[in-house]
Design a protein around this motif. Sequence first.
Motif, PDB file in Angstrom:
ATOM      1  N   ARG A  57      53.397  22.256   6.076  1.00 28.25           N
ATOM      2  CA  ARG A  57      53.467  23.657   5.646  1.00 28.25           C
ATOM      3  C   ARG A  57      54.081  24.564   6.692  1.00 28.25           C
ATOM      4  O   ARG A  57      54.622  25.615   6.380  1.00 28.25           O
ATOM      5  CB  ARG A  57      52.066  24.169   5.289  1.00 28.25           C
ATOM      6  N   THR A  91      39.942  27.194  -0.874  1.00 32.36           N
ATOM      7  CA  THR A  91      41.008  28.195  -0.921  1.00 32.36           C
ATOM      8  C   THR A  91      41.558  28.480   0.476  1.00 32.36           C
ATOM      9  O   THR A  91      40.800  28.682   1.429  1.00 32.36           O
ATOM     10  CB  THR A  91      40.486  29.500  -1.536  1.00 32.36           C
ATOM     11  N   ASP A  92      42.873  28.491   0.592  1.00 32.10           N
ATOM     12  CA  ASP A  92      43.545  28.822   1.836  1.00 32.10           C
ATOM     13  C   ASP A  92      43.474  30.335   2.048  1.00 32.10           C
ATOM     14  O   ASP A  92      43.876  31.116   1.185  1.00 32.10           O
ATOM     15  CB  ASP A  92      45.004  28.356   1.762  1.00 32.10           C
ATOM     16  N   ARG A  93      42.984  30.756   3.187  1.00 35.27           N
ATOM     17  CA  ARG A  93      42.782  32.187   3.427  1.00 35.27           C
ATOM     18  C   ARG A  93      44.097  32.958   3.483  1.00 35.27           C
ATOM     19  O   ARG A  93      44.186  34.099   3.030  1.00 35.27           O
ATOM     20  CB  ARG A  93      42.015  32.386   4.736  1.00 35.27           C
ATOM     21  N   THR A 130      46.969  32.398   1.921  1.00 40.89           N
ATOM     22  CA  THR A 130      47.692  32.534   0.652  1.00 40.89           C
ATOM     23  C   THR A 130      46.788  32.852  -0.533  1.00 40.89           C
ATOM     24  O   THR A 130      47.269  33.298  -1.571  1.00 40.89           O
ATOM     25  CB  THR A 130      48.457  31.237   0.336  1.00 40.89           C
ATOM     26  N   ARG A 151      44.472  27.407  -3.715  1.00 46.15           N
ATOM     27  CA  ARG A 151      43.956  26.059  -3.456  1.00 46.15           C
ATOM     28  C   ARG A 151      45.143  25.121  -3.594  1.00 46.15           C
ATOM     29  O   ARG A 151      45.652  24.898  -4.693  1.00 46.15           O
ATOM     30  CB  ARG A 151      42.840  25.695  -4.425  1.00 46.15           C
TER      31      ARG A 151
END
Length: 209
Positions: free
Chosen positions: A65, A127-129, A131, A134
């Motif tokens: 990423r 959940t990605d903080r 963006t 998930r």
Amino acid sequence: MAKKTSMLVIFSLAALFLLVSTGEAAALPGRILDTDGNPLKSRTAKYYISPVVQDNYGGLTAEYRTNGTYECPKFISQEDYSTLDGVTASFWPVDGRSSVRLATDLNVEFHEWNPCPEKPIWTLPATDRATGQRMVRYGGVIGNAGPETVNNWFRIQQSGKNYKLVFCPSVCKTCKAACADLGLYYQNGQRWLVLGGRPFEVKFKRFSK
């Protein structure tokens, strides 16, 4: 008379076999077909997961990423060019069947050189903080259905005449797991596979050496 009786028995047995075969086929969950029209096989069979809509992007692959660095784990993304098929995948149904059926919980394993410690098996973390998404990534395991592995189970379901990828695990009856289609999230010119959004419709192309 004996000849007529023998013929009648043969026809009766043939009709019975057809009836039983049809009934068994109807009782099974829906089949999934690859691009050659053959049933999707599980475990050792390998397939490219390609988009139905060809809009200059290719099949599913795995990427880091962070641009310009190799920070593990890898996340599931879409190839930048429609000419690229992506990474081959194998499917491991929870029921152990030799073919993959619709709406069956399964693990997805990618086949590529992977320097990261995480296994190239799909999982859906929290959940990605940064963006709010998930994002599907490496780090799952095959099998061992239960609360500890609930995030590793995906499904293939019908989407009109096509197929879509879904996260809706039923391997843990007491778990409160999300249930939604997998879609694409656009970030910095890349497409990432995430929970939610417009369903990402796919097709399966059998890999052959």
